[in-house]
Design an enzyme around this catalytic site. Sequence first.
Site, PDB file in Angstrom:
ATOM      1  N   HIS A 153      35.142  45.706  46.507  1.00  0.00           N
ATOM      2  CA  HIS A 153      36.530  45.950  46.892  1.00  0.00           C
ATOM      3  C   HIS A 153      36.803  45.263  48.222  1.00  0.00           C
ATOM      4  O   HIS A 153      35.937  45.250  49.113  1.00  0.00           O
ATOM      5  CB  HIS A 153      36.802  47.457  47.015  1.00  0.00           C
ATOM      6  CG  HIS A 153      38.255  47.811  47.045  1.00  0.00           C
ATOM      7  ND1 HIS A 153      39.010  47.726  48.189  1.00  0.00           N
ATOM      8  CD2 HIS A 153      39.089  48.250  46.067  1.00  0.00           C
ATOM      9  CE1 HIS A 153      40.253  48.100  47.918  1.00  0.00           C
ATOM     10  NE2 HIS A 153      40.327  48.417  46.644  1.00  0.00           N
ATOM     11  N   ASP A 164      39.186  50.350  39.771  1.00  0.00           N
ATOM     12  CA  ASP A 164      39.827  49.539  38.731  1.00  0.00           C
ATOM     13  C   ASP A 164      38.944  49.426  37.495  1.00  0.00           C
ATOM     14  O   ASP A 164      39.440  49.395  36.361  1.00  0.00           O
ATOM     15  CB  ASP A 164      40.148  48.141  39.271  1.00  0.00           C
ATOM     16  CG  ASP A 164      41.134  48.177  40.417  1.00  0.00           C
ATOM     17  OD1 ASP A 164      42.155  48.873  40.282  1.00  0.00           O
ATOM     18  OD2 ASP A 164      40.893  47.531  41.447  1.00  0.00           O
TER      19      ASP A 164
END
Length: 431
Positions: A308, A366
């Site tokens: 991330h 995600d």
Amino acid sequence: MTSRTVTVTDNASGKSIEMPVREGTHGPPVVDIQGIYKELGYFTYDAGFTSTASCRSDITFINGDEGVLLYRGYPIEQLAEHSNFLEVSYLLLHGELPTREELDSFTRAVTEHTMINESLKDFFDGFHYDAHPMAMLTGVVASLSAFYHDAINIGDPKNRMLTCHRVLAKMPTIAAAAYKHMMGEPFVYPLNRLYYTSNLLNMLFSRPTEPYEINPIHARALDQLLILHADHEQNASTSTVRLASSTGTNPFASVASGCAALWGPAHGGANEAVLNMLHEIGDVSQVPKYIAKAKDKDDPFRLMGFGHRVYKNFDPRARIIRKTCHEVLNDLGIENDPQLELAVELEERALQDDYFVERKLYPNVDFYSGIIYRALGIPTDFFTVMFAIGRTPGWLAQWNEMVADPEQRIGRPRQLYTGAAQREYVPIDQR
């Protein structure tokens, strides 16, 4: 403001100025550079605003190095485990957790606004059958400004909160209507006796021809996903909402601008990219090959949903949703879905591989949200719409905070101009 200052010296002129330092509750202090142009004649350059605090905010805090995400001071892990989406929405909007009476009142206030004007059916009919659902969501949300003229009075706190109730209530209804338009099925009206996420599932998947039973595991998983996506500091879509709102525009237009920004594949489309990656890999037998490709710096292939930009450690949201993801998969069974089986295999391989562990390239929110949405039967190009529903209370809280902040003014970023120098116009027949 503290007594600390930072001194900046212009080596060309020798002139120095002291700039005040501001300190927040958590996180690094910031240097107030508002006087630098007046005193030294310079603008500052920060492409993407990655080192610039564009505002002060009491809402959300992220410590990416430590994997911390706080909503109004509360750790996301505690909220996702013990709270629900409407309670978290109240927290983001009001700054404190509600009492039972306050939550009941807030829930009623949101629930009574779930209907959308019947004329919006004609609006949906104007979209082609294969229109992207984010195009429909963005357009219809913006159109709400034509129905609620009182929302223009953004100086009235009660009016702003009424607008927040309306938008929170209508986003699932609009989203479900876009889904039904995609599927060529009749719209399903909201049922106010159902809780927020149960109502959303019912509007998405129920049909006039047969009863639809809401699976509590699925409803809870969806509720957690919405909580995890509710706010995330000054990200691209939130900053877009703030920048649009700084003009004093209608709040429905501001939220629509957030939807448009979220639509981008580098932002809200990340979980969609996970499913596209799984499609590219194909089946479980290809996982070792693609793991090797991901490790090869000369290979353009990247594992989507791993690592991330903000979190340099494990994404705290992923810790929570991983467990929920496996609960959903266990409830449904994955024997007949090769793509979900592939996702589980890829996760297990990556978590055991030293290359990914040493680089802290763990599955992020995600990755797991894409798998859950896929398991629930939500089409890939509808993932970002679900993200938008979850992010709505964050956008609204940020908008409400910005409007009430006396320091805020219309956004006007500067630039470093690198175009042609001033020159004279030459008539066309002389060129």
